[in-house]
Design an enzyme around this catalytic site. Sequence first.
Site, short mmCIF file in Angstrom:
data_model
loop_
_atom_site.label_atom_id
_atom_site.label_comp_id
_atom_site.label_asym_id
_atom_site.label_seq_id
_atom_site.Cartn_x
_atom_site.Cartn_y
_atom_site.Cartn_z
N LYS A 159 0.83 -1.21 0.00
CA LYS A 159 0.00 0.00 0.00
C LYS A 159 0.86 1.26 0.00
CE LYS A 159 -2.61 0.74 3.63
NZ LYS A 159 -1.98 -0.48 4.11
N THR A 210 3.89 1.43 -1.15
CA THR A 210 4.54 1.47 -2.46
C THR A 210 3.61 2.11 -3.50
OG1 THR A 210 5.78 -0.53 -1.91
CG2 THR A 210 5.64 0.06 -4.25
N ARG A 251 2.93 7.65 7.08
CA ARG A 251 3.28 7.42 8.48
C ARG A 251 4.76 7.09 8.61
NH1 ARG A 251 -0.30 2.57 10.14
NH2 ARG A 251 0.15 2.00 7.99
N LYS A 269 8.12 -7.44 8.42
CA LYS A 269 8.19 -6.80 7.11
C LYS A 269 9.61 -6.42 6.69
CE LYS A 269 3.49 -4.95 7.06
NZ LYS A 269 2.65 -3.75 6.87
N ALA A 281 -2.83 0.56 12.68
CA ALA A 281 -4.26 0.60 12.32
C ALA A 281 -5.04 -0.56 12.91
CB ALA A 281 -4.43 0.60 10.81
N PHE A 318 -3.43 -0.97 6.75
CA PHE A 318 -4.16 -2.21 6.52
C PHE A 318 -5.36 -1.99 5.61
CE2 PHE A 318 -2.10 -3.25 10.74
CZ PHE A 318 -1.12 -4.04 10.18
N PHE A 332 2.97 -7.91 -8.76
CA PHE A 332 4.15 -8.60 -8.24
C PHE A 332 4.78 -9.43 -9.37
CE2 PHE A 332 2.41 -7.27 -4.34
CZ PHE A 332 3.36 -7.47 -3.32
N TRP A 341 6.45 -0.71 -8.37
CA TRP A 341 7.66 -1.24 -7.74
C TRP A 341 8.78 -1.30 -8.78
CZ3 TRP A 341 11.46 -4.78 -8.17
CH2 TRP A 341 12.23 -5.05 -7.03
#
Length: 556
Positions: free
Chosen positions: A71, A73, A94, A105, A273, A301, A381, A409
């Site tokens: 998200k 990205t 954030r 992550k 979140a 999220f 992806f 990406w």
Amino acid sequence: MKTDIDIAQETQLKPIGDIASELGLSADDLEPYGHTKAKLSDQLLQRLQDKQDGKVVLVTSINPTPAGEGKSTVTVGLGQALNKIGKKAVIALREPSLGPVMGLKGGAAGGGYSQVLPMEDINLHFTGDLHAITTANNALSAMIDNHIHRGNELNIDPRRIEWKRVMDMNDRALRQIVVGLGGPLRGVPREEGFNITVASEIMAILCLATGMDDLKTRLSNIVIGYTYDEDPITVKDLKVEGALTLLLKDAMKPNLVQTTENTPAIIHGGPFANIAHGCNSIMATKTAAKLGDYVVTEAGFGADLGAEKFLNIKSRSGGIETDAVVIVATVRALKMHGGAAKDQLKEENVEALKAGMENLKKHIETIETFGLPFVVAINKFPTDTEAETNFIQSWCTSRNIDVALTDVWANGGEGGIQLAEKIVEKTDSRKRDFDYLYDLDQTLEAKIRKIAQTVYGADDIELSSKAKKQMAYYEKQGWGKLPVCMAKTQYSLSDDPSLLGRPENFTILIRELRPSIGAGFIVVLTGDVMTMPGLPKKPAALNMDVTSEGKVKGLF
């Protein structure tokens, strides 16, 4: 294939003063923290108050897999894409927490050619904001215990202290502890516990405050616990709101950085979140809106958590009008929601993808309930097949849902141009019929039920005996008119992380409530959600290192 950190370290960054100048800022508007990051003046927003706001674009997503769905990205890529098509865009994000960075992550600054930089600094200690929040939170804890030790003039009941210490790391061993052991000189023994820093009410307050005076007022209203007569005790009673504000005076200033394509980004605050309200600071978002024609921001999220709280809590508190929403979906997450095993998400499986579309459908319905225009962004992806991405696109177009395949990406802003054009079209059309999900005059129980039934798709809610007592007490104290901040697993629409897809015939268990009166909402804990996460079996920290030359390795 290059890693995120390889790409980040190869990127040529502009001096932060140049980024500020491109936004029309002067040297007086910023405090440099090295060559590539700076604090913005806390007076800047007031100076820009008469300037027209840019359009606000909120990026949310479906329920994610444990690794996340990119998200941030997409948020960065969309901001870069808007600039590529001639729009002046500023990104508002954030700050990452060290807990998930070191845990699962491994980094939270976007990825590939759509990152905010310097990613090593942003993911680690940055400008010290989270440490300032940790210090302020724990200074308050020290003041509480000292007050009790020194005679307890306020008649605080040590068994009813709500305030917990915090640290910015996943540490399950600290969830429940005992403090004050060792005799009379070492304090009064009592049960205590730790939350993660990003779940601290002080983090929420920093992100919802509109200025230094508002910050101090909110801090003074924090309820730390109750007396033996069950009356609430606040920071104002302890007379330490001034000291706490002092500790936060620099953390209150938003941070200016840039992306891999030198797009300006304001990064400030980082509440989770799933256990907090999941949005960056009001000051950051509103400043970005004053500096750009578009501000692209994200909420943590899925739309069941971050977006719901952005729209019901942050928008109310800051007077923010959202012009359009991006709902990020990925092939791998949809396959997981459709029944594919976690270790088989890289294999083509259109049948699982088809079954998983119900999860996306529910999040679309949530955004439609708020009356906001939206675009579905398929975050591509490398393992996605053409058959899989084509299926999602066909599913959307057959239902007259705007969709864009994004490859930000791998291609940066260039990979998000289709999404950017669709967002511009949505914001220009002004087809906005926004309405909050609930009225503040409703009871706490009615608000919780509304969220559970409308956003999660639950049949109803079930209140524990503890939650019932707390709800009655909060209503009696006059706190019933506040918004509610739901603490719930991010992996499912329900409160059970194992129920993927679009669960049916379920009830949301309301375990307990916690007052965040300074922040201006009531936290509602559902299911087994934890306010201090734990580390996974193999934390991302195992892959992290630094060379003798000081080059960071293993952040991704």
